[in-house]
Design a protein around this motif. Structure first.
Motif, mmCIF file in Angstrom:
data_model
loop_
_atom_site.group_PDB
_atom_site.id
_atom_site.type_symbol
_atom_site.label_atom_id
_atom_site.label_comp_id
_atom_site.label_asym_id
_atom_site.label_seq_id
_atom_site.Cartn_x
_atom_site.Cartn_y
_atom_site.Cartn_z
ATOM 1 N N GLN A 143 -2.032 5.658 2.010
ATOM 2 C CA GLN A 143 -2.877 4.778 2.750
ATOM 3 C C GLN A 143 -2.478 4.162 3.964
ATOM 4 O OE1 GLN A 143 -2.553 2.186 -0.771
ATOM 5 N NE2 GLN A 143 -4.711 2.216 -1.251
ATOM 6 N N TYR A 187 0.866 -1.148 0.033
ATOM 7 C CA TYR A 187 -0.046 0.286 -0.058
ATOM 8 C C TYR A 187 0.780 1.441 -0.065
ATOM 9 C CZ TYR A 187 -4.624 -2.262 0.875
ATOM 10 O OH TYR A 187 -5.576 -3.079 0.630
ATOM 11 N N GLN A 231 -7.022 9.946 2.681
ATOM 12 C CA GLN A 231 -7.988 9.083 3.079
ATOM 13 C C GLN A 231 -9.313 9.270 3.784
ATOM 14 O OE1 GLN A 231 -7.062 5.173 2.025
ATOM 15 N NE2 GLN A 231 -6.300 6.603 0.711
#
Length: 299
Positions: free
Chosen positions: A88, A84, A272
Motif C-alpha cells: 500500500q 498500512y 495497487q
C-alpha cells in the motif's frame, strides 16, 4: 477567465483523445510508442540543441529530487501511522510522488508561457522521466506481490530514447555543429510531439476502468498530488537562485496530476493497480479546478 482559456484547449485535446478511443478502440500502446520513441526524442533534441546549458540544470535536479523525497517521506509517515502494508505504501508513492509534467505539464507551460517556458518544461520532463524510470520502477518492484525486490532500473533508463535525444542535443550544442536545412525536418517532427502525447493521454484515460479502491488512500493521494505537492515545490524553489519565470513553471508543473506512466508500472508489477489507475484518472479531472488556482496564485 484567462486561466480557464488556457486550460480549455488542453482539456479539449484530452477529451478528443478520450472520445476517439471510446469509439475506435485503437491500440494506445502503438500511439504511445510513436510519441515516446520518435516524436519526443526529436523535441528533446531540439530543446537541448538550442538551449544554453548552465548551472540551472543542477537546480532542476535538486528541485525534482527534493520534491520526490519529501513526498515519499510524508507518504511513509502517513502509512506507518495508519499501519498500512508495504504494498500500500509503494502504491501510494506511485500515485502521489510523480507528476505528469510530460503530456500534461509541458503543453500547459507552452500555452501559458510560450517557447521560452517550453525550454524549461522539456528539461524538467526529461529529468522527471529519468526519476520515474529509476525510483518509480524501484517502488513498483518493491511493492510487488511477486517478491522481485530491488531490480536493476538502469535497463529501463537505457531504453528511453529521449535520453539519447538529450545527449545528442547537448553534444551538438557544445560542438556547435550546424544542421542547416535539416533543422526544418527536425522541427516538423518535434512540433508534432505535443499534440500526439496529449491525445495519447486522453486515450489512456479512456482505457482505465476504476474498480474497487481504497478511498482513504485515494483521498490522501489526490490531496498529496494536487495540493501538497505545489506547496512543497514552492518551499523548495523559494531559496533557489533562479529567475521568477522558472520558479513559476516549477511550481505549476508540480501541481499537475498523477503521471500516466506510474499506472503502467502498477499494472506490470501488480501494485495497487486500481488505486493508481483511479488516482491518474480522478486527479486529471480534478486538476481542471486545482491547477487554475495554482496558476492564478503563481502568475
Amino acid at each position: 477567465m484567462f486561466v480557464l482559456s488556457i486550460m480549455l484547449p488542453i482539456f479539449f485535446v484530452f477529451v478528443v483523445g478520450y472520445i476517439a478511443q471510446s469509439f475506435l478502440k485503437l491500440e494506445t500502446v502503438m500511439i504511445s510508442r510513436l510519441a515516446i520513441y520518435i516524436l519526443v526524442p526529436f523535441l528533446v533534441f531540439r530543446t537541448f540543441y538550442l538551449q544554453t546549458i548552465d548551472s540551472s540544470f543542477m537546480y532542476f535536479i535538486i528541485f525534482l529530487l527534493g520534491l520526490c523525497f519529501l513526498s515519499i517521506f510524508l507518504i511513509t509517515l502517513f502509512t506507518k501511522a495508519l499501519k498500512y502494508s508495504e504494498e500500500q505504501r509503494c502504491g501510494l508513492i506511485l500515485s502521489s510522488a510523480f507528476m505528469n509534467n510530460g503530456n500534461y505539464g509541458t503543453p500547459l507551460v507552452l500555452f501559458l508561457f510560450g517557447p521560452e517556458g517550453m525550454k524549461v518544461a522539456i528539461v524538467l520532463m526529461v529529468l522527471q522521466q529519468l526519476l520515474m524510470s529509476t525510483l518509480g520502477v524501484y517502488y513498483a518492484a518493491k511493492g510487488s506481490p511477486f517478491n522481485v525486490g530491488s531490480i536493476d532500473a538502469a535497463g529501463q533508463v537505457l531504453r528511453m530514447p529521449m535520453i539519447y535525444g538529450a545527449t545528442l542535443g547537448i553534444v551538438f550544442n557544445w560542438l556547435n555543429i550546424p544542421l542547416g536545412t535539416l533543422m526544418k525536418g527536425i522541427d516538423f517532427i518535434a512540433d508534432a510531439a505535443i499534440p500526439v502525447i496529449m491525445i495519447a493521454l486522453g486515450m489512456q484515460l479512456a482505457n482505465m476502468i476504476i474498480k474497487k479502491v481504497d478511498w482513504k488512500l485515494l483521498s490522501f493521494s489526490l490531496s498529496m498530488r494536487l495540493m501538497l505537492s505545489p506547496l512543497l515545490a514552492l518551499l523548495i524553489v523559494w531559496q533557489l537562485p533562479l529567475d521568477e519565470l522558472t520558479k513559476q513553471i516549477m511550481v505549476i508543473v508540480a501541481a499537475t496530476p498523477t503521471a500516466a506512466n506510474t499506472t503502467m508500472y502498477a499494472i506490470q508489477f501488480r501494485v495497487q493497480e486500481n488505486n493508481v489507475s483511479a488516482a491518474t484518472l480522478i486527479s486529471t479531472v480534478l486538476s481542471l479546478v486545482t491547477v487554475p488556482v495554482v496558476i492564478y496564485l503563481m502568475t
